[in-house]
Design an enzyme around this catalytic site. Structure first.
Site, PDB file in Angstrom:
ATOM      1  N   HIS A 731       0.844  -1.198   0.000  1.00 25.00           N
ATOM      2  CA  HIS A 731       0.000   0.000   0.000  1.00 25.00           C
ATOM      3  C   HIS A 731       0.880   1.250   0.000  1.00 25.00           C
ATOM      4  O   HIS A 731       0.928   2.015   0.956  1.00 25.00           O
ATOM      5  CB  HIS A 731      -0.933  -0.009   1.225  1.00 25.00           C
ATOM      6  CG  HIS A 731      -1.985  -1.056   1.154  1.00 25.00           C
ATOM      7  ND1 HIS A 731      -1.848  -2.297   1.766  1.00 25.00           N
ATOM      8  CD2 HIS A 731      -3.203  -1.083   0.542  1.00 25.00           C
ATOM      9  CE1 HIS A 731      -2.924  -3.017   1.535  1.00 25.00           C
ATOM     10  NE2 HIS A 731      -3.766  -2.317   0.794  1.00 25.00           N
ATOM     11  N   HIS A 735       1.014   1.610  -5.703  1.00 27.24           N
ATOM     12  CA  HIS A 735      -0.352   1.067  -5.655  1.00 27.24           C
ATOM     13  C   HIS A 735      -1.366   2.161  -5.973  1.00 27.24           C
ATOM     14  O   HIS A 735      -2.324   1.935  -6.730  1.00 27.24           O
ATOM     15  CB  HIS A 735      -0.626   0.468  -4.278  1.00 27.24           C
ATOM     16  CG  HIS A 735      -2.080   0.162  -4.028  1.00 27.24           C
ATOM     17  ND1 HIS A 735      -2.777  -0.774  -4.751  1.00 27.24           N
ATOM     18  CD2 HIS A 735      -2.967   0.696  -3.146  1.00 27.24           C
ATOM     19  CE1 HIS A 735      -4.029  -0.829  -4.334  1.00 27.24           C
ATOM     20  NE2 HIS A 735      -4.171   0.060  -3.349  1.00 27.24           N
ATOM     21  N   HIS A 771      -6.275   7.537  -1.828  1.00 29.21           N
ATOM     22  CA  HIS A 771      -7.122   6.621  -1.066  1.00 29.21           C
ATOM     23  C   HIS A 771      -6.359   5.806  -0.031  1.00 29.21           C
ATOM     24  O   HIS A 771      -6.979   5.213   0.859  1.00 29.21           O
ATOM     25  CB  HIS A 771      -7.866   5.682  -2.016  1.00 29.21           C
ATOM     26  CG  HIS A 771      -7.052   4.512  -2.475  1.00 29.21           C
ATOM     27  ND1 HIS A 771      -6.083   4.616  -3.442  1.00 29.21           N
ATOM     28  CD2 HIS A 771      -7.060   3.209  -2.087  1.00 29.21           C
ATOM     29  CE1 HIS A 771      -5.526   3.433  -3.641  1.00 29.21           C
ATOM     30  NE2 HIS A 771      -6.112   2.556  -2.842  1.00 29.21           N
ATOM     31  N   ASP A 772      -5.035   5.732  -0.096  1.00 24.61           N
ATOM     32  CA  ASP A 772      -4.257   4.994   0.903  1.00 24.61           C
ATOM     33  C   ASP A 772      -3.136   5.858   1.480  1.00 24.61           C
ATOM     34  O   ASP A 772      -2.089   5.346   1.873  1.00 24.61           O
ATOM     35  CB  ASP A 772      -3.658   3.726   0.283  1.00 24.61           C
ATOM     36  CG  ASP A 772      -4.617   2.554   0.350  1.00 24.61           C
ATOM     37  OD1 ASP A 772      -5.459   2.533   1.269  1.00 24.61           O
ATOM     38  OD2 ASP A 772      -4.541   1.671  -0.524  1.00 24.61           O
ATOM     39  N   ASP A 882      -9.435  -0.594  -6.925  1.00 23.75           N
ATOM     40  CA  ASP A 882      -8.570  -0.917  -5.787  1.00 23.75           C
ATOM     41  C   ASP A 882      -8.052  -2.349  -5.863  1.00 23.75           C
ATOM     42  O   ASP A 882      -6.931  -2.639  -5.438  1.00 23.75           O
ATOM     43  CB  ASP A 882      -9.351  -0.691  -4.491  1.00 23.75           C
ATOM     44  CG  ASP A 882      -8.441  -0.635  -3.274  1.00 23.75           C
ATOM     45  OD1 ASP A 882      -7.219  -0.422  -3.436  1.00 23.75           O
ATOM     46  OD2 ASP A 882      -8.940  -0.802  -2.139  1.00 23.75           O
TER      47      ASP A 882
END
EC number: 3.1.4.35
Length: 1131
Positions: A731, A735, A771-772, A882
Site C-alpha cells: 500500500h 499502488h 485513497h491509501d 482498488d
C-alpha cells in the site's frame, strides 16, 4: 350574614371565624350544592331553594361566586340539556340590530330579568352568574333546536368551501357567535385533575417567608382584641367539641414552627397549663439529643416572639439527661407535683427568668412506628386563669394530654416530611443552577468555583467557605518526564503505612486556594506556598482529607488537632468552632481538591443533613472542576495540534526544487505510458515517470484547463501526495498510481466518462491517488485491537477516514490546493465525491452497497444520474480499481500477490508479538502455502462478482473480467499442485512456482533411475496409527494422488508431465523423460495383523528410466544426484 353551623352543631368557633375569606369558603354542603345548581338553572336570587339547602346571600364574596360558576360549568358539561320546552329560554335576535347581538326571552308567566345590565340590588358577582347562565342556556338551546338536516347541510357546506367559512368567521361573524364558539371549544378541552398536594406545595414555595409563617387557623395569629373573644367561644364548647376543634386546628398545618406553637397553645387550653415547651429529636441513631423548638410558650405568646427566642437560645438536651431527656430515653410519661424536690429538675432557668416551676407534666411524642420524634412539656396548672402553686396535673389531664399528642405526632412528622421536601426542592434548584453554571463557566475555573462556594454558603448558612485544588500535572509533563520524576519502585519493597501516608501527602499538593468570607465579601484566589500550607491548621485538615479521601466533620477543632498531631495555629483555632471538610473527586475517583465549610451561622456543629447536602455540592464541584480542567487541556492540545500540523504540513509538502524540475519536464503521451490499457504495469517506470504519468492523466481528461488548476500547484500536489505515502511493501505510492490508472482506463477505454461530470472525474482521480495516504501496512482490525489513536479517533473505517483527513491536510497546505479556482458550491461537491470515494475502498462499505447496486442492475438501470445511483456507481468503480491487480497479466499478478502476502505476514508477526494472538490464515507466515487457495477464495467472493456485473452493464470493461478469470485458473492450478505436494512457496517472488529440471549445455543427461513405492490405498488405517493422526494436507503427495489400483491418476500424470517437460516461457521441451509406471500388486491380506505404529503395506517395485536428448545451450550444470533428489521430491 348567614352563619354556617359547626360540625358539632354548636356555635361557630373563634378559630373558624378568624380565618381568611378564601379559607372560610371551604366545602359546600348538599344544600349549597343544590343552591348552586338552582342558581345556574336561572332561579332568581331570593327564590326559595329546595329543602335541605342553605340560602346563598346576596352579599356573598366573589370567591364563592367564582366557585359556584366553576361548579356550574363542570356540572353542565356532564349533564344533558333540559328537554322541558315550556321552561326553555329562547335565543332571538331583535330586529334592527346589525351586530347580531341576542337577548334572553323567557316564556309567559315566568319572571324575567334583563340580562343587559344588572339591577341596582344585584352585585357584580350575581350579574356574572346570570350572564354565564344565559350563555349556557343559549348553547343548550342551539343544540336542541338544530335539526340533523341543518347540521348535515352546514357540514357539507363547510367541507366543500372551508375557505369561505374561514373568511366569514374573520370578516362577518358576530362577536357573540365568536365568543360562543370559543366557549364551546374551551368546554370541550379535557380538564386536568386538580392536585391538592402539588397546588399547596407551589403556593407554599411562591409565598414569602412572612406568609409562610402565618397559620390560617391559628389562635395565636388573631389580633390582640380578638384573642379573649376566641378563648371565650372555645370555653363555651364542651370537652369533646373543644378537643376535636383543636385537632382540626393542627391537622393541616405544614409549617413546623407554626405547628409547634399551635400544639403548645392548644394544650394549654385543654389542660389549663400556664406554659409549655416542645423539644424535637435530632442526631444520629447512636447519638440522639433533643432541641428546644419552642420554649416557655404561654397562650399569649406570639409566634414570632417564640421563634426568635428559641433561635437565639438553642437548648440541646442529650437523651437521658434531665426530665425531658429521661422521657425521650424511656418513652415514659413523667408527672411531677413539686419540681424542686426532684433531682432531675434543673432550676437554672427559673433563677435566670425569675419564674418558679412547681408541677411538670412531660410526655413523649412518637410516630406511627413508635420512635421518639419529640417531647412535650407543660408547667404549672392554673384554675380559670389564676395560678395556684399547689395544683397538679391529674389523671384526666394526663389522658387529655396523651390523646392530643397522639394526633400531634402525626402532624409533626408530616410537617417534618414537608420541610424535608421543601429543603430537597430548594437543593435541587440550586444543583440545577450549578449544573447550568458548569456549562456556562467551563472556560473560567475561578468564576465556576466562586459560584459553587456562594451557593453552598447560602444554603448551609456558614460563615466561610474554602476550596483547595490539588496539582494534577494534567497534560503538562510528558510520560518520560513523569517516569524520571517518579521512578518505579521494586514491587517487593515493603512500604510502611506512615511512609505511604507521607507519599500520598507529597503527591496531593495544593496549588490553588479559593476563599469566600462573609455575604458581601468577594472571593479570594491565591497560590499558597509550601510554608504557608504547612503553618495553617485549616490547610493541614484539608491535607488530611485529601490524603485519606474521607469526610471530616469536626465539632471541636482544638481536640481534633491534638488527636491528629497537627500544627496548631492560634489565630485560626480561636475563630473556628466547627469544620465540615470533604474531598472533591473526579470521574476516576481521584482527589482533585478539598471543599471546606467553617462555622455555621448559629454556632452549632454541622449535622449529617448538612454533610449530605454538602456532598452534592462536592460532586458538582468535582464535575465542574474536572470539566473546566479538561476544557483547558483540550484547548492546549488543540494549540499543540495546530503547531504540529503546521510542522507536518511544511515537511509533508514537496520541495520547491522538485516542483520546478517536474514543472519543466516534458510529459510523454499517454500511449507511451500504456495508460489506456487495462494491462498497465509500473514495474518499468522510475519514480519521476510515475508523477509524469499522473500529470498526463489530468491533461488527457482536460482537468487542468477545465478547472483552471495552476500547473505548478498540480505538480507540487502530485509530489506531496507521493511524499506522504509510507514505504510499505504494497500500500504505497505505486499502488495508488495503479488504482488511478485503472480508473483512467475505465473512464476512457471503458467509456465510463459518459456517465460522469467533469467535476466527478476530478474527484475520482484525486480519490484514487489519495485513497491509501499514510498507510501503515496494517488493516482496520489491527488498529482496533491495538487501540491505536486512529481507532479512538475513528470508530468505523478507521484507515479510510485517516486517508481522507491526510488528503484534506495536503490540500490545505500552502501551494497544494488544486481546487482553489472552484466556486464554494463546486468545492463542496468535489470534496463530497472525494470523501465518499475514499470511504468506499473499505470492503465493509463495499458489502453494504453491493446488494443495492445489484438491485439497480437487475432492474435495468441505464441512466445512473441520480445522487444515490451515482454514489453507488462510484463506490463500485473505486472497489474495482482498488483490487484491479487481480486482473493484470499473470507475470504481474503473482508478483503483486507476493507483495500483498508479505505485508499481511508482517502484520501477523506484529499480532503475535504485541497482542500474543494467533493471526488469521492470510496473515500467518507459517501457512504461506495456502496463499493460492486464499487467492482463489478472494477472487470468487469479491472480484469475480463485481467484475461480472460491471462487465454485463458496461461491456467496454470486459478485459478486467477476462483477466480475473485467467488468473483464477492459474491460482487454482497452483493451489492443486500445492495440495498434492508438487510445489511450495518459498521464493522471494512467485515467479517460479514449481521446481524444474534445468539441462546443461555441455553435459549429457543420463538416465535417472529411481523407484517409487506405492501404498495400497484400499488398506484402511488402523485405529491409533500414526497416519490416522496426520493432517491430510501433510500426508504423502503420492498417496493422495494414487488410484485404488495403485496407478497414478490421469490428472496427476498430465500435470506432472507438464511440469517436468515444459519450461516457464512456454517453449518446446528441453528434456525428454519417459516415465514408467510399475505394476502394483495387491496381494496384501487385509486381515493380516499389523502393528499400530508400523503399518504394513505391500506393493511391487517398478523401475523408472528417463532418457534425454541433447539439451540446448545456456542450461545450468546439474549433477546426477541432485536431479535424482529433486525428482524424488516431486513424486
Amino acid at each position: 350574614m348567614t352563619d354556617v353551623s359547626s360540625p358539632a352543631g354548636g356555635a361557630a368557633s373563634p378559630v373558624e371565624m378568624a380565618t381568611s375569606s378564601s379559607s372560610a369558603a371551604t366545602t359546600l354542603t348538599n344544600g349549597a350544592n343544590k343552591t348552586a345548581i338552582s342558581t345556574a338553572a336561572g332561579v332568581a336570587p331570593g327564590a326559595v331553594p329546595g329543602p335541605g339547602s342553605a340560602a346563598i346571600p346576596a352579599s356573598s364574596s366573589s370567591g364563592n361566586q367564582v366557585k359556584l360558576e366553576h361548579h356550574h360549568r363542570q356540572s353542565n358539561n356532564n349533564r344533558p340539556a333540559a328537554t322541558n320546552r315550556s321552561s326553555e329560554t329562547k335565543l332571538r335576535s331583535p330586529a334592527g340590530e346589525s351586530d347580531g347581538a341576542s337577548r334572553l326571552m323567557t316564556p309567559a308567566g315566568s319572571s324575567s330579568t334583563p340580562s343587559q345590565s344588572p339591577s341596582p340590588s344585584q352585585s357584580p358577582s350575581q350579574a356574572s352568574i346570570q350572564t354565564q347562565t344565559s350563555q349556557q342556556d343559549r348553547l343548550a338551546k342551539a343544540s336542541t333546536t338544530a335539526s340533523q338536516q341543518d347540521v348535515d347541510e352546514v357540514a357539507r357546506l363547510f367541507e366543500e368551501k372551508p375557505e369561505a367559512f374561514e373568511k366569514w368567521l374573520t370578516e362577518r361573524a358576530p362577536p357573540e357567535a365568536l365568543s360562543r364558539l370559543q366557549e364551546f371549544i374551551e368546554n370541550r378541552k379535557p380538564h386536568k385533575r386538580p392536585s391538592v398536594t402539588s397546588d399547596l406545595f407551589q403556593q407554599w414555595m411562591a409565598a414569602s417567608p412572612t406568609v409562610q409563617q402565618k397559620s390560617p387557623r391559628s389562635l395565636s395569629n388573631s389580633s390582640a382584641s380578638s384573642i379573649p373573644e376566641c378563648r371565650r367561644h372555645l370555653m363555651d364548647l364542651d370537652e369533646g367539641e373543644l378537643f376535636m376543634e383543636l385537632i382540626r386546628d393542627v391537622a393541616n398545618e405544614l409549617d413546623i414552627d407554626v405547628l409547634c406553637h399551635k400544639i403548645l397553645v392548644n394544650v394549654g387550653l385543654l389542660t389549663h397549663a400556664d406554659r409549655g415547651s416542645l423539644f424535637l429529636a435530632k442526631g444520629t441513631p447512636t447519638n440522639k439529643y433533643l432541641v428546644a423548638k419552642l420554649f416557655d410558650v404561654t397562650q399569649k405568646t406570639a409566634l414570632k416572639d417564640a421563634v426568635t427566642r428559641a433561635s437565639a437560645e438553642e437548648i440541646i438536651i442529650p437523651f437521658g439527661i434531665g426530665i425531658a431527656g429521661m422521657v425521650a430515653q424511656t418513652k415514659q410519661m413523667i408527672n411531677i407535683k413539686e419540681a424542686y424536690k426532684d433531682a432531675r429538675f434543673n432550676c437554672e432557668i427559673d433563677l435566670k427568668t425569675g419564674y418558679k416551676t412547681n408541677a411538670i407534666l412531660c410526655m413523649p411524642i412518637c410516630n406511627y412506628e413508635g420512635d421518639i420524634i419529640g417531647v412535650a412539656q407543660i408547667i404549672n396548672k392554673t384554675n380559670g386563669g389564676c395560678f395556684k402553686g399547689c395544683m397538679e396535673f391529674d389523671e384526666h389531664d394526663v389522658e387529655i394530654f396523651r390523646r392530643y399528642l397522639t394526633f400531634c405526632g402525626i402532624g409533626i412528622q408530616n410537617a417534618q416530611l414537608f420541610e424535608m421536601s421543601v429543603q430537597e426542592y430548594r437543593r435541587n434548584q440550586i444543583l440545577l443552577n450549578l449544573a447550568r453554571s458548569i456549562f456556562e463557566e467551563q472556560n473560567n475555573l475561578e468564576c465556576l468555583v466562586t459560584k459553587i462556594m456562594t451557593e453552598a454558603r447560602e444554603l448551609l448558612k456558614c460563615e466561610r467557605c474554602s476550596v483547595f485544588l490539588v496539582d494534577l500535572d494534567c497534560c503538562e509533563a510528558s510520560h518520560l518526564e513523569k517516569i524520571i520524576e517518579k521512578p518505579n519502585q521494586p514491587a517487593t519493597r515493603a512500604i510502611k503505612s506512615a511512609d505511604s501516608f507521607e507519599e500520598k501527602k507529597m503527591r496531593n499538593r495544593f496549588t490553588v486556594l479559593f476563599e469566600l468570607g462573609g455575604e458581601y465579601q468577594a472571593a479570594n484566589v491565591s497560590r499558597p506556598s509550601v510554608s504557608e500550607l504547612s503553618s495553617s491548621t485549616l490547610a493541614q485538615i484539608a491535607q488530611f482529607v485529601a490524603t485519606t479521601g474521607q469526610t471530616v466533620n469536626i465539632c471541636d477543632v482544638i481536640e481534633w488537632v491534638r488527636d491528629h498531631n497537627q500544627i496548631r495555629a492560634e489565630d485560626e483555632i480561636d475563630s473556628t468552632q466547627a469544620i465540615l471538610c470533604m474531598p472533591i473527586m473526579n470521574a476516576q475517583k481521584k482527589v482533585i481538591g478539598v471543599a471546606q465549610l467553617i462555622n455555621k451561622a448559629n454556632g452549632v456543629p454541622f449535622t449529617d443533613s448538612d454533610a449530605s447536602i454538602f456532598e452534592a455540592f462536592a460532586i458538582f464541584c468535582g464535575l465542574g472542576i474536572h470539566n473546566t480542567q479538561m476544557y483547558e487541556n483540550a484547548c492546549k492540545l488543540m494549540a499543540k495540534q495546530k503547531v504540529a500540523l503546521e510542522c507536518l504540513s511544511y515537511h509533508a509538502t514537496a520541495s520547491q526544487d522538485q516542483t520546478e524540475k517536474l514543472t519543466q519536464d516534458v510529459i510523454a503521451e499517454a500511449e507511451s505510458y500504456n495508460l489506456y490499457s487495462f494491462t498497465f504495469t509500473d514495474f518499468e517506470l522510475v519514480d519521476d515517470d510515475t508523477c509524469r504519468a499522473v500529470l498526463r492523466m489530468f491533461m488527457q481528461c482536460n482537468l487542468v484547463s477545465q478547472f483552471q488548476i495552476p500547473y505548478d500547484v498540480l505538480c507540487r500536489w502530485v509530489l506531496s501526495v507521493r511524499k506522504n505515502y509510507r514505504p510499505v511493501k504494497y500500500h504505497n505510492w505505486r499502488h495508488a498510481l495503479n488504482v488511478a490508472q485503472t480508473m483512467f482506463a475505465m473512464l476512457k477505454t471503458g467509456k465510463m466518462e459518459r456517465f460522469m461530470t467533469d467535476l466527478e472525474i476530478l474527484g475520482l482521480l484525486v480519490a484514487c491517488l489519495c485513497h491509501d495516504l499514510d498507510h501503515r501496512g496494517t488493516n482496520n482490525a489491527f488498529q482496533t485491537k491495538t487501540e491505536s489513536p486512529l481507532a479512538i479517533l475513528y470508530t468505523t473505517s478507521t484507515m479510510e477516514h485517516h486517508h481522507f483527513d491526510q488528503c484534506v491536510m495536503i490540500l490545505n497546505s500552502e501551494g497544494n490546493n488544486i481546487f482553489q479556482a472552484l466556486s464554494p458550491e463546486d468545492y463542496r461537491s468535489v470534496m463530497k465525491t472525494v470523501e465518499s470515494a475514499i470511504l468506499s475502498t473499505d470492503l465493509a462499505m463495499y458489502f453494504k452497497k453491493r446488494n443495492a447496486f445489484l438491485e439497480l442492475v437487475e432492474n435495468g438501470e441505464f441512466d445512473w444520474q441520480g445522487e444515490e445511483k451515482k454514489d453507488l456507481l462510484c463506490g463500485m468503480m473505486m472497489t474495482a480499481c482498488d483490487v484491479s491487480a487481480i486482473a493484470k497479466p499473470w507475470e504481474v499478478q503473482h508478483k503483486v500477490a507476493k507483495l500483498v502476502a508479505d505485508e499481511f505476514f508482517d502484520q501477523g508477526d506484529l499480532e503475535k508479538l504485541q497482542l500474543n494472538t494467533q493471526p488469521v490464515a492470510m496473515m500467518d507466515r507459517e501457512r504461506k502455502d495456502e496463499l493460492p487457495k486464499m487467492q482463489v477464495g478472494f477472487i470468487d467472493v469479491i472480484c469475480l462478482p463485481l467484475y461480472r456485473v460491471l462487465c454485463d452493464t458496461f461491456p467496454w470493461i470486459t478485459p478486467l473480467y477476462e483477466g480475473t478469470l485467467e488468473n483464477r485458473r492459474n491460482w487454482q492450478d497452483l493451489a492443486e499442485k500445492v495440495e498434492m505436494g508438487l510445489t511450495w512457496i518459498d521464493h522471494d517472488t512467485i515467479d517460479k512456482p514449481v521446481e524444474e529440471f534445468a539441462a546443461c549445455a555441455d553435459e549429457e543427461i543420463k538416465d535417472i533411475e529411481f523407484t517409487v513405492t506405492t501404498l495400497n490405498c484400499n488398506q484402511q488405517s488402523q485405529h491409533g496409527s500414526e497416519d490416522s493422526h496426520t493432517p491430510e494436507h501433510q500426508r504423502s503427495g503420492s498417496r493422495l494422488s494414487m488410484k485404488k489400483t495403485g496407478a497414478l491418476g490421469k490428472a496427476v500424470r498430465s500435470k506432472l508431465s507438464k511440469t517436468l517437460y515444459n519450461s516457464m516461457d512456454g517453449s518446446k521441451p528441453k528434456t525428454s523423460l519417459k516415465l514408467l509406471e510399475s505394476h502394483v500388486s495387491e496381494d496384501m491380506d487385509d486381515k493380516s495383523p499389523t502393528s499400530p505404529s508400523q503399518p504394513q503395506a505391500s506393493g511391487s517395485m517398478g523401475r523408472m528410466s528417463a532418457s534425454s536428448s541433447t539439451s540446448s545451450a545456456g542450461g545450468q550444470m546439474v549433477d546426477k544426484s541432485k536431479k535424482r533428489s529433486k525428482l524424488c521430491a516431486l513424486l
